[in-house]
Design an enzyme around this catalytic site. Structure first.
Site, PDB file in Angstrom:
ATOM      1  N   ARG A  89       0.816  -1.208   0.000  1.00 29.98           N
ATOM      2  CA  ARG A  89       0.000   0.000   0.000  1.00 29.98           C
ATOM      3  C   ARG A  89       0.852   1.262   0.000  1.00 29.98           C
ATOM      4  NH1 ARG A  89      -5.533  -1.050   1.593  1.00 29.98           N
ATOM      5  NH2 ARG A  89      -5.719  -3.190   2.275  1.00 29.98           N
ATOM      6  N   ARG A 123     -26.292  -1.961  -6.831  1.00 27.34           N
ATOM      7  CA  ARG A 123     -26.264  -3.308  -6.256  1.00 27.34           C
ATOM      8  C   ARG A 123     -27.259  -3.501  -5.123  1.00 27.34           C
ATOM      9  NH1 ARG A 123     -19.990  -4.779  -5.275  1.00 27.34           N
ATOM     10  NH2 ARG A 123     -20.376  -3.455  -3.479  1.00 27.34           N
TER      11      ARG A 123
END
Ligand SMILES: [Zn+2]
Length: 209
Positions: A89, A123
């Site tokens: 990251r 969704r």
């Protein structure tokens, strides 16, 4: 031994592609989130350290994450390398990773933000059986889900504002890493706004290159 790093924003279909890569290459998927949870559960020294940070709401420091990766890479199933998901990251993590295992391919599944918003915001699912539906792409039948226990469920964080902020955070985190891996000549961008099989085919072209 050679490892792969997979990048992709939420809603880009990364999970499906990750499964296919695992099947084809035999490399285990390594997610630092899963590893942290496992280490905490197992009560290892690193797990206990990580738990302290997590419980106080702090980010787990790079050093702790890197120790976890070092241990993970020694597991028998990682002898040919691993596929990293959600790691690295940060640039320091990427630099440390390069010392632990040779990364040969970094694949970023790219989907325009507005398409992700469209995918995620439409969704919903059936509370009865967990089937996933979509306003545009896969609406539920007029008489509800075939499981017979139809109850519409929408996640509170699947709204446009939240998705934009998650995508913003993703780009902020990923773009310096993309540049770093690009400078190493191992960064590959794959257009994720296409049919799932087409994306898979492109990924395998990259992996075989
Ligand atoms: Zn159902």
């Amino acid at each position: 031994m050679s490892s792969i790093v997979l990048f992709g924003p939420p809603g880009a279909g990364k999970g499906t592609q990750a499964e296919r890569i695992m099947e084809a290459t035999g490399l285990p998927q390594v997610s630092t989130g899963d590893m942290l949870r496992a280490a905490v559960k197992a009560g290892t020294e690193t797990g206990l350290t990580a738990k302290g940070y997590m419980e106080s709401g702090q980010l787990v420091p790079d050093g702790v994450i890197i120790d976890l990766i070092k241990d993970r890479i020694l597991e028998p199933d990682a002898k040919n390398g691993v596929m990293f998901d959600g790691f690295p990251r940060t640039i320091p993590q990427a630099e440390a990773l390069a010392e632990i295992t040779p990364v040969t391919h970094v694949i970023a599944i790219e989907v325009p933000d507005e398409r992700i918003v469209e995918r995620i915001c439409g969704r919903y699912s059936c509370a009865g059986c967990g089937s996933v539906y979509h306003d545009t792409f896969n609406p539920v039948n007029a008489d509800g889900c075939s499981c017979g226990q139809w109850e519409e469920k929408r996640r509170a964080d699947d709204n446009e504002e939240t998705v934009h902020s998650r995508l913003g955070a993703y780009h902020e985190q990923t773009s310096p890493l993309a540049d770093w891996y690009r400078s190493k000549g191992i960064f590959h961008s794959v257009n994720g706004d296409r049919a799932i099989d087409t994306i898979t085919a492109d990924i395998f072209v990259v992996l075989n290159s």
